[in-house]
Design a protein around this motif. Sequence first.
Motif, PDB file in Angstrom:
ATOM      1  N   GLU A 180     -10.387  -1.353  -4.755  1.00 22.95           N
ATOM      2  CA  GLU A 180     -10.378  -1.474  -3.292  1.00 22.95           C
ATOM      3  C   GLU A 180      -9.909  -2.865  -2.888  1.00 22.95           C
ATOM      4  OE1 GLU A 180     -10.754   0.543  -0.863  1.00 22.95           O
ATOM      5  OE2 GLU A 180     -11.555   2.332  -1.839  1.00 22.95           O
ATOM      6  N   ARG A 181     -10.319  -3.878  -3.643  1.00 20.89           N
ATOM      7  CA  ARG A 181      -9.906  -5.252  -3.349  1.00 20.89           C
ATOM      8  C   ARG A 181      -8.470  -5.500  -3.800  1.00 20.89           C
ATOM      9  NH1 ARG A 181     -14.834  -5.971  -5.880  1.00 20.89           N
ATOM     10  NH2 ARG A 181     -13.782  -6.749  -7.750  1.00 20.89           N
ATOM     11  N   GLU A 182      -8.160  -5.118  -5.026  1.00 18.97           N
ATOM     12  CA  GLU A 182      -6.877  -5.487  -5.615  1.00 18.97           C
ATOM     13  C   GLU A 182      -5.700  -4.727  -5.008  1.00 18.97           C
ATOM     14  OE1 GLU A 182      -6.670  -5.657  -9.811  1.00 18.97           O
ATOM     15  OE2 GLU A 182      -8.274  -7.155  -9.954  1.00 18.97           O
ATOM     16  N   ALA A 183      -5.852  -3.440  -4.794  1.00 20.96           N
ATOM     17  CA  ALA A 183      -4.726  -2.634  -4.323  1.00 20.96           C
ATOM     18  C   ALA A 183      -4.320  -3.002  -2.900  1.00 20.96           C
ATOM     19  CB  ALA A 183      -5.063  -1.149  -4.408  1.00 20.96           C
ATOM     20  N   SER A 184      -5.274  -3.435  -2.086  1.00 22.00           N
ATOM     21  CA  SER A 184      -4.954  -3.727  -0.687  1.00 22.00           C
ATOM     22  C   SER A 184      -4.063  -4.956  -0.548  1.00 22.00           C
ATOM     23  CB  SER A 184      -6.246  -3.931   0.117  1.00 22.00           C
ATOM     24  OG  SER A 184      -6.970  -5.039  -0.393  1.00 22.00           O
ATOM     25  N   ASP A 185      -4.115  -5.874  -1.508  1.00 17.94           N
ATOM     26  CA  ASP A 185      -3.314  -7.093  -1.440  1.00 17.94           C
ATOM     27  C   ASP A 185      -2.108  -7.089  -2.372  1.00 17.94           C
ATOM     28  OD1 ASP A 185      -5.112  -8.182   0.388  1.00 17.94           O
ATOM     29  OD2 ASP A 185      -6.380  -9.014  -1.193  1.00 17.94           O
ATOM     30  N   LEU A 234       5.681   9.847  -9.341  1.00 18.69           N
ATOM     31  CA  LEU A 234       4.561  10.086 -10.234  1.00 18.69           C
ATOM     32  C   LEU A 234       3.792   8.794 -10.439  1.00 18.69           C
ATOM     33  CD1 LEU A 234       3.006  11.859 -12.344  1.00 18.69           C
ATOM     34  CD2 LEU A 234       4.633  10.987 -14.046  1.00 18.69           C
ATOM     35  N   ASP A 235       2.487   8.854 -10.254  1.00 21.54           N
ATOM     36  CA  ASP A 235       1.588   7.756 -10.620  1.00 21.54           C
ATOM     37  C   ASP A 235       1.019   8.115 -11.991  1.00 21.54           C
ATOM     38  OD1 ASP A 235      -0.343   5.804 -10.886  1.00 21.54           O
ATOM     39  OD2 ASP A 235      -1.062   5.955  -8.823  1.00 21.54           O
ATOM     40  N   LEU A 236       1.544   7.478 -13.028  1.00 19.59           N
ATOM     41  CA  LEU A 236       1.204   7.801 -14.417  1.00 19.59           C
ATOM     42  C   LEU A 236       0.051   6.913 -14.879  1.00 19.59           C
ATOM     43  CD1 LEU A 236       1.991   9.424 -16.961  1.00 19.59           C
ATOM     44  CD2 LEU A 236       3.559   7.548 -17.535  1.00 19.59           C
ATOM     45  N   GLY A 237      -1.139   7.510 -14.973  1.00 24.70           N
ATOM     46  CA  GLY A 237      -2.350   6.731 -15.236  1.00 24.70           C
ATOM     47  C   GLY A 237      -2.879   6.206 -13.918  1.00 24.70           C
ATOM     48  N   HIS A 286      -5.771   4.588  -5.775  1.00 25.70           N
ATOM     49  CA  HIS A 286      -5.508   3.682  -4.659  1.00 25.70           C
ATOM     50  C   HIS A 286      -4.019   3.514  -4.376  1.00 25.70           C
ATOM     51  CE1 HIS A 286      -9.691   2.765  -5.547  1.00 25.70           C
ATOM     52  NE2 HIS A 286      -9.771   2.262  -4.330  1.00 25.70           N
ATOM     53  N   TYR A 287      -3.218   3.400  -5.427  1.00 26.33           N
ATOM     54  CA  TYR A 287      -1.778   3.245  -5.221  1.00 26.33           C
ATOM     55  C   TYR A 287      -1.146   4.571  -4.830  1.00 26.33           C
ATOM     56  CZ  TYR A 287      -2.368  -1.351  -7.278  1.00 26.33           C
ATOM     57  OH  TYR A 287      -2.777  -2.643  -7.525  1.00 26.33           O
TER      58      TYR A 287
END
Length: 197
Positions: free
Chosen positions: A22-27, A45-48, A53-54
């Motif tokens: 939640e913290r890392e993806a927003s920035d 595709l989001d692989l893994g 979040h992404y």
Amino acid sequence: MSDPRTLAVYNSQADAYVEMMEREASDDQMIGRFIAACPEGGRVLDLGCGPGHYARRMAETGLQVEAIDASEAMVDRASRLPGVSVRLGRFEDLTTTARYDGIWAYFSLLHASRAELPAHLDRIARALKPGGVLFLGMKRGNGGGRDRLDRYYEYYQRDELESLLTDAGLTPRAHWLGQGAGLAGSVSGWIVIRADA
């Protein structure tokens, strides 16, 4: 991510991992670069994918998002996101041909063994449409080993990754370097490479 001890950590630490993301993806500016590199409304595709979040950010821009992860707990969380089609699976389950405009393999393939990485990159190259884009995030360093949480990692330098990508038929176009502390709390260097099909 096929190492059962690594998967056990993600399943047992899912809530803590969600909080961290939640913290890392927003920035994180990388996801914006990935989205900008994909055609409007493209299939990605989001692989893994972790808790997604992404993938959520991708879907919010109108991309058609598929996601895969080998952790049941992560798939459970990602499956709650609107606009994201998620399934339980491993890297080797990527068997499609020319399906995706973009693949986001963001700090997931670092859990695969070094011996398996070339085959995973071959599968990614095959799954991308001509002109498709891969964003690959890995930790920088040499060798492999487990962190204090018992997750297995392989560490790479830029030249080795670019050689592996080229061998898979992909063309490295740009890279970014940085450092950060993940779930284990230890600071390490990272590299993100954009490679085009």
